[in-house]
Write a protein that holds these residues in place. Sequence first.
Motif, PDB file in Angstrom:
ATOM      1  N   HIS A 255       0.696  -1.250  -0.049  1.00 10.96           N
ATOM      2  CA  HIS A 255       0.132  -0.046   0.090  1.00 10.96           C
ATOM      3  C   HIS A 255       0.987   1.195   0.175  1.00 10.96           C
ATOM      4  O   HIS A 255       1.152   1.671   1.017  1.00 10.96           O
ATOM      5  CB  HIS A 255      -1.021   0.244   1.172  1.00 10.96           C
ATOM      6  N   LYS A 256       0.993   1.988  -1.269  1.00 10.68           N
ATOM      7  CA  LYS A 256       2.177   2.982  -1.385  1.00 10.68           C
ATOM      8  C   LYS A 256       1.534   4.286  -0.765  1.00 10.68           C
ATOM      9  O   LYS A 256       2.305   5.298  -0.063  1.00 10.68           O
ATOM     10  CB  LYS A 256       2.305   3.337  -2.748  1.00 10.68           C
ATOM     11  N   GLU A 257       0.195   4.363  -0.423  1.00  8.99           N
ATOM     12  CA  GLU A 257      -0.330   5.637   0.177  1.00  8.99           C
ATOM     13  C   GLU A 257      -0.662   5.701   1.696  1.00  8.99           C
ATOM     14  O   GLU A 257      -0.959   6.603   2.268  1.00  8.99           O
ATOM     15  CB  GLU A 257      -1.613   5.910  -0.592  1.00  8.99           C
ATOM     16  N   ALA A 258      -0.350   4.318   2.311  1.00 13.68           N
ATOM     17  CA  ALA A 258      -0.668   4.239   3.609  1.00 13.68           C
ATOM     18  C   ALA A 258       0.422   4.645   4.249  1.00 13.68           C
ATOM     19  O   ALA A 258       1.669   5.088   4.023  1.00 13.68           O
ATOM     20  CB  ALA A 258      -0.789   2.965   3.899  1.00 13.68           C
ATOM     21  N   GLY A 259       0.095   5.384   5.651  1.00 13.34           N
ATOM     22  CA  GLY A 259       1.158   5.736   6.639  1.00 13.34           C
ATOM     23  C   GLY A 259       1.514   4.749   7.322  1.00 13.34           C
ATOM     24  O   GLY A 259       1.104   3.531   7.229  1.00 13.34           O
ATOM     25  N   VAL A 260       2.794   4.898   8.103  1.00  9.27           N
ATOM     26  CA  VAL A 260       3.547   3.784   8.754  1.00  9.27           C
ATOM     27  C   VAL A 260       3.887   4.451  10.049  1.00  9.27           C
ATOM     28  O   VAL A 260       4.275   5.519  10.245  1.00  9.27           O
ATOM     29  CB  VAL A 260       5.042   3.142   8.108  1.00  9.27           C
ATOM     30  N   LEU A 289      24.379  -1.273  17.603  1.00 11.22           N
ATOM     31  CA  LEU A 289      23.596  -2.072  18.391  1.00 11.22           C
ATOM     32  C   LEU A 289      23.748  -2.323  19.778  1.00 11.22           C
ATOM     33  O   LEU A 289      25.196  -2.334  20.092  1.00 11.22           O
ATOM     34  CB  LEU A 289      23.705  -3.576  17.713  1.00 11.22           C
ATOM     35  N   ARG A 290      23.039  -2.251  20.812  1.00 14.36           N
ATOM     36  CA  ARG A 290      23.042  -2.619  22.079  1.00 14.36           C
ATOM     37  C   ARG A 290      22.470  -3.899  22.354  1.00 14.36           C
ATOM     38  O   ARG A 290      21.566  -4.397  21.768  1.00 14.36           O
ATOM     39  CB  ARG A 290      22.383  -1.498  22.928  1.00 14.36           C
ATOM     40  N   ARG A 291      22.833  -4.521  23.307  1.00 15.21           N
ATOM     41  CA  ARG A 291      22.328  -5.928  24.035  1.00 15.21           C
ATOM     42  C   ARG A 291      20.878  -5.765  24.176  1.00 15.21           C
ATOM     43  O   ARG A 291      20.279  -6.634  24.180  1.00 15.21           O
ATOM     44  CB  ARG A 291      23.449  -6.296  24.936  1.00 15.21           C
ATOM     45  N   ASP A 292      20.318  -4.687  24.659  1.00 13.74           N
ATOM     46  CA  ASP A 292      18.929  -4.548  24.929  1.00 13.74           C
ATOM     47  C   ASP A 292      18.173  -3.793  23.653  1.00 13.74           C
ATOM     48  O   ASP A 292      16.908  -3.684  23.871  1.00 13.74           O
ATOM     49  CB  ASP A 292      18.565  -3.473  26.113  1.00 13.74           C
ATOM     50  N   ASP A 293      18.710  -4.091  22.338  1.00 13.46           N
ATOM     51  CA  ASP A 293      18.064  -3.621  21.288  1.00 13.46           C
ATOM     52  C   ASP A 293      17.224  -4.791  20.664  1.00 13.46           C
ATOM     53  O   ASP A 293      16.945  -4.673  19.498  1.00 13.46           O
ATOM     54  CB  ASP A 293      18.719  -3.221  20.284  1.00 13.46           C
ATOM     55  N   THR A 294      16.979  -5.903  21.386  1.00 14.42           N
ATOM     56  CA  THR A 294      16.231  -7.021  20.585  1.00 14.42           C
ATOM     57  C   THR A 294      14.927  -6.940  20.361  1.00 14.42           C
ATOM     58  O   THR A 294      14.364  -7.637  19.440  1.00 14.42           O
ATOM     59  CB  THR A 294      16.447  -8.253  21.908  1.00 14.42           C
ATOM     60  N   GLY A 295      14.081  -5.780  20.938  1.00 13.75           N
ATOM     61  CA  GLY A 295      12.780  -5.587  20.576  1.00 13.75           C
ATOM     62  C   GLY A 295      11.694  -6.113  21.839  1.00 13.75           C
ATOM     63  O   GLY A 295      12.262  -6.234  23.067  1.00 13.75           O
ATOM     64  N   PRO A 296      10.387  -6.688  21.354  1.00 18.77           N
ATOM     65  CA  PRO A 296      10.234  -6.815  19.922  1.00 18.77           C
ATOM     66  C   PRO A 296       9.789  -5.509  19.316  1.00 18.77           C
ATOM     67  O   PRO A 296       9.378  -4.500  19.854  1.00 18.77           O
ATOM     68  CB  PRO A 296       8.861  -7.694  20.168  1.00 18.77           C
ATOM     69  N   TYR A 297       9.888  -5.666  17.925  1.00 16.51           N
ATOM     70  CA  TYR A 297       9.552  -4.462  16.968  1.00 16.51           C
ATOM     71  C   TYR A 297       8.342  -4.933  16.335  1.00 16.51           C
ATOM     72  O   TYR A 297       8.174  -6.067  15.767  1.00 16.51           O
ATOM     73  CB  TYR A 297      10.682  -4.297  15.997  1.00 16.51           C
ATOM     74  N   GLU A 298       7.273  -3.767  15.865  1.00 17.08           N
ATOM     75  CA  GLU A 298       6.422  -4.059  14.963  1.00 17.08           C
ATOM     76  C   GLU A 298       6.004  -2.771  14.290  1.00 17.08           C
ATOM     77  O   GLU A 298       6.489  -1.709  14.921  1.00 17.08           O
ATOM     78  CB  GLU A 298       4.789  -4.158  15.918  1.00 17.08           C
ATOM     79  N   CYS A 299       5.448  -2.949  13.043  1.00 18.04           N
ATOM     80  CA  CYS A 299       5.354  -1.661  12.090  1.00 18.04           C
ATOM     81  C   CYS A 299       3.701  -1.751  11.750  1.00 18.04           C
ATOM     82  O   CYS A 299       3.253  -3.086  11.588  1.00 18.04           O
ATOM     83  CB  CYS A 299       6.128  -1.501  10.959  1.00 18.04           C
ATOM     84  N   GLU A 300       3.016  -0.448  11.692  1.00 17.90           N
ATOM     85  CA  GLU A 300       1.600  -0.659  11.298  1.00 17.90           C
ATOM     86  C   GLU A 300       1.355   0.208  10.275  1.00 17.90           C
ATOM     87  O   GLU A 300       1.991   1.313  10.160  1.00 17.90           O
ATOM     88  CB  GLU A 300       0.640  -0.247  12.649  1.00 17.90           C
ATOM     89  N   VAL A 301       0.656  -0.187   9.097  1.00 15.19           N
ATOM     90  CA  VAL A 301       0.220   0.636   8.074  1.00 15.19           C
ATOM     91  C   VAL A 301      -1.135   1.164   8.407  1.00 15.19           C
ATOM     92  O   VAL A 301      -1.937   0.422   8.935  1.00 15.19           O
ATOM     93  CB  VAL A 301       0.186  -0.050   6.752  1.00 15.19           C
TER      94      VAL A 301
END
Length: 409
Positions: A255-260, A289-301
Amino acid sequence: MPTPGSMNMLQISSLLTLWSLSAAAQLTLDANPFTTTQGLLAKPTISISQNTATEQMEQVTFYCYTKDANVTIQWFFKDVPLVFHERMQLSTDGKNLTILTVQREDSGIYKCEAQGFLQVHRSDPTFLTVNYGPDAFEIKLESGVSSGEVVEVIEGSTVTLSVDTRSHPPPDYSWFLLNNSLPSSSMRTFTIQAVSKEHEGMYRCLVSNIATHLLRLSALEVRVLEMLTEPHIVSPTLNLVENASSVTLTCQTSHKEAGVLWFLRGQALLPNKHLVLSANNRSLVIHGLRRDDTGPYECEVWNWGSRARSKALRLTISYWPKAMYANLPEPQGQVGVKEMLPPDPLEQFYEKDPPSTASGYYCHGPRKPPPTVALDPLVPTLPKGNTESDYEVLVNPEQNIYCQINPSV
């Protein structure tokens, strides 16, 4: 001619009768003054130069005709006295009324009234029609959201385009998508069922008035937003090591027009020098990178009609453990002890004095220096058991007198 004294009774009676009739007539006139003038004024009539005119393009003249002289003419508009303005002219006798530049508010019923002595008479109504429009207008889109000069709609929804303009007589409407005429487009509204990407584009509406010969055109761009599907995060496949070079995570979506939007540990991610977002938020760069950068990560459109979030991603980051003694406490102050070296046979160094049982230690006099032993500078070799009891304490450095704690005491 008879003298007053010679008038007979018959003559006197006739004179009294005439006087009585004249007085009665005068009293009747004073009591009802309109009785003697009823029906003297004729009903006036109006003639008009044209009953229909075009706004701002023509003028109209009314003429109030009456056969009576010495009357005053009063004009009425919609049954109230006419209010004159700069676009109107009135003749000296009041019988000619001219509207120099006709406006839409001049449409309505006109009458003139003749006012004479103790009597008035009003004409029949004359109606003036003013054609105007269409006025300038904008296309409106129901169930849509404006985004600058574009209106966005959600795929699959029903949308209605409409125009609202003032015009007399009612105008004609023509709808166009790009350069193609649309079906069933002669009304002021146009409805699309289950809108899709093929309905996206520039819509135009042409409004025309056959009486005024005026045309008006307006346009509106419509963008169709797709129902969003779940994105996913793309991360590098290489092994991640603490303090290594930057790492980029990409939110992949069709979706090219969606925000993230990005989320870290379930909370909205706040960018900083360590976590940097790209201009369109599609990429997240982690610097150093730091050892506490493991996350978790999520992205939303997201768009204003729908949103979808990716599955959570955790990073595996390798790092070296800290030094073995890094967490040992630092010594507090200085301790006046020296490490115990492997001794030569006791008889070579110590006097044969018995130890003091009271003090728990014994002292001995001068002795020869102990032999030099090479020690590991990092890990000293300590004797087993109670280390404090194995240390020698230098009591008198000038006389080389040493005392050794007796571990059995």
